[in-house]
Design a protein around this motif. Structure first.
Motif, mmCIF file in Angstrom:
data_model
loop_
_atom_site.group_PDB
_atom_site.id
_atom_site.type_symbol
_atom_site.label_atom_id
_atom_site.label_comp_id
_atom_site.label_asym_id
_atom_site.label_seq_id
_atom_site.Cartn_x
_atom_site.Cartn_y
_atom_site.Cartn_z
ATOM 1 N N GLY A 100 0.702 -1.251 0.137
ATOM 2 C CA GLY A 100 0.108 -0.003 0.083
ATOM 3 C C GLY A 100 0.849 1.078 -0.067
ATOM 4 O O GLY A 100 0.695 2.001 -0.600
ATOM 5 N N VAL A 101 1.765 1.328 0.808
ATOM 6 C CA VAL A 101 2.754 2.224 0.836
ATOM 7 C C VAL A 101 3.486 2.428 -0.525
ATOM 8 O O VAL A 101 3.611 3.746 -1.028
ATOM 9 C CB VAL A 101 3.676 2.209 1.903
ATOM 10 C CG1 VAL A 101 4.794 3.311 2.003
ATOM 11 C CG2 VAL A 101 2.998 2.134 3.321
ATOM 12 N N TYR A 103 2.376 1.686 -3.432
ATOM 13 C CA TYR A 103 1.309 2.334 -4.574
ATOM 14 C C TYR A 103 1.354 3.913 -4.121
ATOM 15 O O TYR A 103 0.995 4.716 -4.772
ATOM 16 C CB TYR A 103 -0.088 1.583 -4.133
ATOM 17 C CG TYR A 103 -0.205 0.351 -4.777
ATOM 18 C CD1 TYR A 103 0.860 -0.201 -5.826
ATOM 19 C CD2 TYR A 103 -1.336 -0.621 -4.650
ATOM 20 C CE1 TYR A 103 0.609 -1.387 -6.218
ATOM 21 C CE2 TYR A 103 -1.440 -1.892 -5.104
ATOM 22 C CZ TYR A 103 -0.381 -2.249 -6.007
ATOM 23 O OH TYR A 103 -0.679 -3.416 -6.567
ATOM 24 N N PHE A 104 1.074 3.965 -2.810
ATOM 25 C CA PHE A 104 0.752 5.431 -2.345
ATOM 26 C C PHE A 104 2.294 6.418 -2.750
ATOM 27 O O PHE A 104 1.643 7.371 -3.337
ATOM 28 C CB PHE A 104 0.662 5.607 -0.728
ATOM 29 C CG PHE A 104 0.622 6.913 -0.262
ATOM 30 C CD1 PHE A 104 -0.564 7.569 -0.305
ATOM 31 C CD2 PHE A 104 1.897 7.587 0.317
ATOM 32 C CE1 PHE A 104 -0.823 8.592 0.192
ATOM 33 C CE2 PHE A 104 1.517 8.926 0.833
ATOM 34 C CZ PHE A 104 0.408 9.511 0.585
ATOM 35 N N ASN A 107 1.879 6.682 -6.797
ATOM 36 C CA ASN A 107 0.752 7.569 -7.300
ATOM 37 C C ASN A 107 1.018 8.925 -6.736
ATOM 38 O O ASN A 107 0.681 9.706 -7.634
ATOM 39 C CB ASN A 107 -0.671 6.859 -7.119
ATOM 40 C CG ASN A 107 -0.782 5.622 -7.710
ATOM 41 O OD1 ASN A 107 -0.905 5.728 -8.726
ATOM 42 N ND2 ASN A 107 -0.561 4.439 -6.949
ATOM 43 N N SER A 108 1.539 9.145 -5.871
ATOM 44 C CA SER A 108 1.753 10.590 -5.418
ATOM 45 C C SER A 108 2.708 11.166 -6.300
ATOM 46 O O SER A 108 2.575 12.276 -6.767
ATOM 47 C CB SER A 108 2.278 10.654 -4.004
ATOM 48 O OG SER A 108 1.493 9.903 -3.075
ATOM 49 N N ILE A 111 1.252 11.964 -9.377
ATOM 50 C CA ILE A 111 0.068 13.256 -9.357
ATOM 51 C C ILE A 111 0.963 14.363 -9.241
ATOM 52 O O ILE A 111 0.650 15.500 -9.845
ATOM 53 C CB ILE A 111 -1.013 13.114 -8.145
ATOM 54 C CG1 ILE A 111 -1.810 12.104 -8.515
ATOM 55 C CG2 ILE A 111 -1.514 14.483 -7.705
ATOM 56 C CD1 ILE A 111 -2.629 11.451 -7.565
ATOM 57 N N GLU B 312 -7.960 10.745 -11.404
ATOM 58 C CA GLU B 312 -6.708 10.893 -11.369
ATOM 59 C C GLU B 312 -5.990 10.222 -10.016
ATOM 60 O O GLU B 312 -5.077 9.861 -10.012
ATOM 61 C CB GLU B 312 -6.221 12.362 -11.397
ATOM 62 C CG GLU B 312 -4.958 12.796 -11.821
ATOM 63 C CD GLU B 312 -4.627 14.353 -11.616
ATOM 64 O OE1 GLU B 312 -3.807 14.704 -11.629
ATOM 65 O OE2 GLU B 312 -5.664 14.862 -12.040
ATOM 66 N N MET B 315 -5.813 5.636 -7.911
ATOM 67 C CA MET B 315 -4.887 4.586 -7.308
ATOM 68 C C MET B 315 -4.371 5.306 -6.096
ATOM 69 O O MET B 315 -4.056 4.251 -5.124
ATOM 70 C CB MET B 315 -3.880 4.310 -8.314
ATOM 71 C CG MET B 315 -4.323 3.459 -9.496
ATOM 72 S SD MET B 315 -5.244 1.873 -8.963
ATOM 73 C CE MET B 315 -4.073 0.938 -8.229
ATOM 74 N N LEU B 316 -4.254 6.405 -5.890
ATOM 75 C CA LEU B 316 -4.077 7.000 -4.627
ATOM 76 C C LEU B 316 -4.937 6.733 -3.536
ATOM 77 O O LEU B 316 -4.666 6.102 -2.375
ATOM 78 C CB LEU B 316 -3.797 8.680 -4.683
ATOM 79 C CG LEU B 316 -2.869 9.069 -3.581
ATOM 80 C CD1 LEU B 316 -1.554 8.846 -3.611
ATOM 81 C CD2 LEU B 316 -2.911 10.630 -3.796
ATOM 82 N N ALA B 319 -4.574 3.241 -2.514
ATOM 83 C CA ALA B 319 -3.531 2.945 -1.563
ATOM 84 C C ALA B 319 -3.816 3.162 -0.321
ATOM 85 O O ALA B 319 -3.630 2.383 0.735
ATOM 86 C CB ALA B 319 -2.288 3.525 -2.183
ATOM 87 N N ILE B 320 -4.244 4.475 -0.068
ATOM 88 C CA ILE B 320 -4.649 4.881 1.300
ATOM 89 C C ILE B 320 -5.583 4.022 2.163
ATOM 90 O O ILE B 320 -5.324 3.401 3.021
ATOM 91 C CB ILE B 320 -5.265 6.443 1.178
ATOM 92 C CG1 ILE B 320 -4.101 7.200 0.780
ATOM 93 C CG2 ILE B 320 -5.637 6.791 2.548
ATOM 94 C CD1 ILE B 320 -4.616 8.717 0.456
ATOM 95 N N LEU B 322 -6.120 0.956 1.344
ATOM 96 C CA LEU B 322 -5.405 -0.424 1.589
ATOM 97 C C LEU B 322 -4.746 -0.270 2.697
ATOM 98 O O LEU B 322 -4.794 -1.236 3.813
ATOM 99 C CB LEU B 322 -4.637 -0.672 0.656
ATOM 100 C CG LEU B 322 -3.922 -2.137 0.206
ATOM 101 C CD1 LEU B 322 -5.051 -3.090 0.166
ATOM 102 C CD2 LEU B 322 -2.954 -2.150 -0.746
ATOM 103 N N ILE B 323 -3.833 0.696 3.168
ATOM 104 C CA ILE B 323 -3.200 0.842 4.303
ATOM 105 C C ILE B 323 -3.917 1.170 5.498
ATOM 106 O O ILE B 323 -3.890 0.585 6.680
ATOM 107 C CB ILE B 323 -2.242 2.257 4.252
ATOM 108 C CG1 ILE B 323 -1.255 2.204 3.124
ATOM 109 C CG2 ILE B 323 -1.487 2.501 5.609
ATOM 110 C CD1 ILE B 323 -0.573 3.314 2.842
#
Lengths: 297, 354
Positions: A100-101, A103-104, A107-108, A111, B312, B315-316, B319-320, B322-323
């Motif tokens: 998850g981190v 992906y985070f 994706n951050s 963006i 946009e 996926m962010l 991810a959040i 998911l965590i």
């Protein structure tokens, strides 16, 4: 001559893998978790350096230092927010959180800095106009990036060996990786030791990010993913948790990859690397330098 | 007198069949009335594939208790072998559903063979080492298929590592073109086929788990040494679970591959394996119903988010979430906090049979 030049390419690529793998292996050793977000910290480090140098026109050295500092902070923050609350949880839970981190971060980055590739400046380590040392009447050019990478890797590895072997903090780290409860009873602050490990790992990731992008100058939000996986492979290869193991694993991986590309096949180099990993693990199930711990009944 | 009442395990199994059948009927009715958008319709077959993938991975991760990070590799094997078979047979067998069934069976067999090849040597590794080998295996499969060229002419199938090396007759057709993957595939997959595959998967997995062998596998997961000491063969039962899981993934892959006119090897990369693992973990380890529901919801939700303005950040957000889900379901303090806010009536479902 081409052999020598491949050897140097392989060594410098291997050194990059080794620096990443050192971070991986330290975090694994102490937290017993596969930190899949490690590769993305590399990417963040490279972006920070890129913007510091091209956007704010800072000197390269300042850019690198900035990348190291910010990545260290990022590593600590990630550990505090995402991993620390899960210290007692099953390893699979922590793994998914790490994903998850990852992906985070990816994706951050997408963006914030868009998905289009940036070309990283390659002149960081040039001296004047020259890109490298030319030997044998131009038969062999060794780029300064390669020299710096290999030397830096050796220095880092020596420093880490000294740190974990001789200093108080390093010994605390090893104690925590063996038995957290017992180290706590001996007065070691387990939480801050783990945070420290993440800080060191992330700082190494930042260094690796800058070195990698200086040698292979395409910078994208996914830049760190594959080197991350490969460095992880390197760490397992050498025996995960072992510092010299990560170093040897990284160098070997880099050499195998480069020589496969040069002499056997370009497209299958990754497959060969992973196949070698599987064979090594079958012969030595704990990696090259890993200790095989028999189960107690 | 025989006992009339069902055991909780088989009751739970029948509830799962019921859920799948009801879902199928409802979707068919909605389809008949034209109530589903084109996007949703195009998701039906992939969702079935991912449900099969999640349920089969659950067999490895949840029931056998071994972490696998290369499940997409088996899917890839199944997809490309299924595509080759359906292409090679298109003149021999004109009946599309039959060809699809053969392709799925071949996909399952190839996936199963892959499972044996990787399973026999590596199942003696433990924990994270097994995980890294499955990861490596997935990457190898992806890499090899990316340089593989397969062509078909009168003489039969040709395999090579470049287009020019295929050495085909003039009218030969290349089916798989290295990095471009399989192109010009006849789309045989249908939602009904997907539904049947899900049902068959459920029958296989649930019967395996609730059988004597399944109990042996569970015993291995819970305490390997104790299980070994009462005479359970580690290799046999580990391999049984692993190969079944791989074969089902191959079947799902064949269906998936035949649902698109072109398929690339990079579609089945590490991220796909992780995606499926996320389904399994969020659905609950060992819970087959959980895997089904998580796969369906988590596959459709991000696709639905595409159409909104926040696409946009899709996926962010994923991810959040998911965590946060991981933190809130596993941290003791946060759990207490939730328990205070939302009073829970019932304990969570069973360990394995759910």
């Amino acid at each position: 001559m081409t052999f020598l030049s491949h050897l140097i390419t392989g060594l410098s690529l291997g050194s990059i893998y080794a620096i990443i793998a050192l971070g991986y292996t330290m975090v694994y050793g102490i937290a017993k978790m596969l930190n899949f977000a490690h590769g993305d910290v590399i990417m963040v480090g490279a972006y920070i350096c890129f913007f510091a140098v091209t956007g704010f026109a800072l000197p390269p050295l300042v850019g690198i230092l900035l990348a190291i500092i910010l990545c260290t902070i990022l590593g600590i923050v990630i550990e505090r927010l995402a991993y620390k609350p899960l210290r007692q949880a099953a390893s699979l839970t922590v793994l998914i959180t790490a994903i998850g981190v990852s992906y985070f971060l990816q994706n951050s980055a997408q963006i914030l800095w868009s998905a289009s590739p940036k070309s990283f400046p390659t002149n960081f380590f040039n001296i004047g106009e020259s890109k490298g040392i030319t030997l044998f009447d131009g038969g062999l050019t060794i780029s300064y990036v390669a020299i710096v990478t290999i030397l830096l890797c050796l220095v880092i590895m020596a420093a880490l060996t000294f740190f974990t072997g001789q200093t108080k903090l390093g010994k605390a780290m090893r104690a925590c990786s063996e038995n957290k409860n017992a180290s706590q009873l001996m007065g070691i602050n387990v939480n801050s030791t783990i945070s420290m490990t993440f800080a060191i790992g992330s700082a190494l990731a930042a260094v690796a990010g800058v070195l990698m992008c200086s040698a292979y100058p395409t910078l994208m939000p996914t830049t760190g993913a594959l080197p991350g996986i490969k460095a992880f492979t390197a760490a397992v290869f050498g025996g995960i948790g072992s510092i010299p193991g990560a170093f040897i694993g990284g160098i070997l991986l880099g050499l195998i990859e480069t020589f496969t590309k040069a002499y056997i096949t370009t497209n299958l180099s990754d497959a060969v690397v992973f196949a070698v990993l599987i064979i090594v693990l079958l012969v030595k199930p704990a990696g090259l330098l890993g200790k095989y711990v028999p189960e107690k009944v | 007198m025989k006992k009339r009442s069902m055991s909780p395990a088989s009751r739970s199994a029948f509830i799962n069949y019921g859920i799948v059948i009801v879902a199928y009927v409802v979707i068919q009715i909605l389809l008949g009335q034209g109530a589903l958008s084109n996007t949703l319709q195009s998701l039906l077959v992939p969702v079935c594939c991912y449900i099969v993938m999640a349920v089969s991975l659950n067999l490895t991760v949840g029931v056998l208790g071994e972490l696998s990070l290369g499940h997409a590799g088996f899917m890839s094997l199944g997809a490309f072998s299924g595509i080759i078979v359906s292409f090679a047979l298109q003149d021999v067998i004109t009946l599309a559903p039959l060809r699809l069934v053969i392709a799925i069976v071949v996909g399952a067999i190839i996936g199963g063979i892959g499972g044996v090849l990787i399973g026999v040597p590596v199942l003696r590794l433990r924990g994270d080492y097994l995980a890294i080998v499955t990861l490596a295996f997935g990457e190898i499969i992806k890499n090899v298929i990316m340089v593989l060229y397969v062509g078909l002419d009168e003489e039969g199938l040709h395999f090579a590592t470049s287009q020019s090396n295929l050495k085909m007759a003039y009218e030969g057709v290349a089916i798989i073109k290295g990095p471009m993957g399989a192109v010009g595939v006849t789309r045989l997959a249908t939602f009904t086929a997907g539904f049947i595959l899900v049902l068959v998967t459920l029958i296989i997995v649930q019967n395996l788990v609730n059988s004597r062998s399944g109990r042996a596998i569970l015993a291995l997961r819970d305490n390997r040494i104790a299980a070994e000491s009462v005479g359970i063969s580690v290799t046999k039962y580990k391999l049984m679970a692993f190969v079944t899981s791989a074969a089902l993934a191959g079947a799902a892959g064949a269906l998936f591959g035949l649902n698109y006119s072109s398929t690339m090897a990079t579609r089945f990369d590490f991220n796909t394996s992780i995606l499926i693992l996320v389904f399994v973990v969020l659905g609950g380890l060992g819970s087959i119903r959980g895997s089904m529901i998580a796969a369906a919801l988590l596959y459709i939700l991000p696709e639905m988010l595409r159409s909104f303005a926040i696409s946009e950040y899709r996926m962010l957000i994923y991810a959040i979430i998911l965590i946060l889900v991981m933190l809130f379901t596993n941290n003791p303090k946060l759990k207490e906090l939730i328990a205070k806010i939302v009073p829970k009536g019932k304990k969570k479902g069973g360990e394995v049979n759910g």
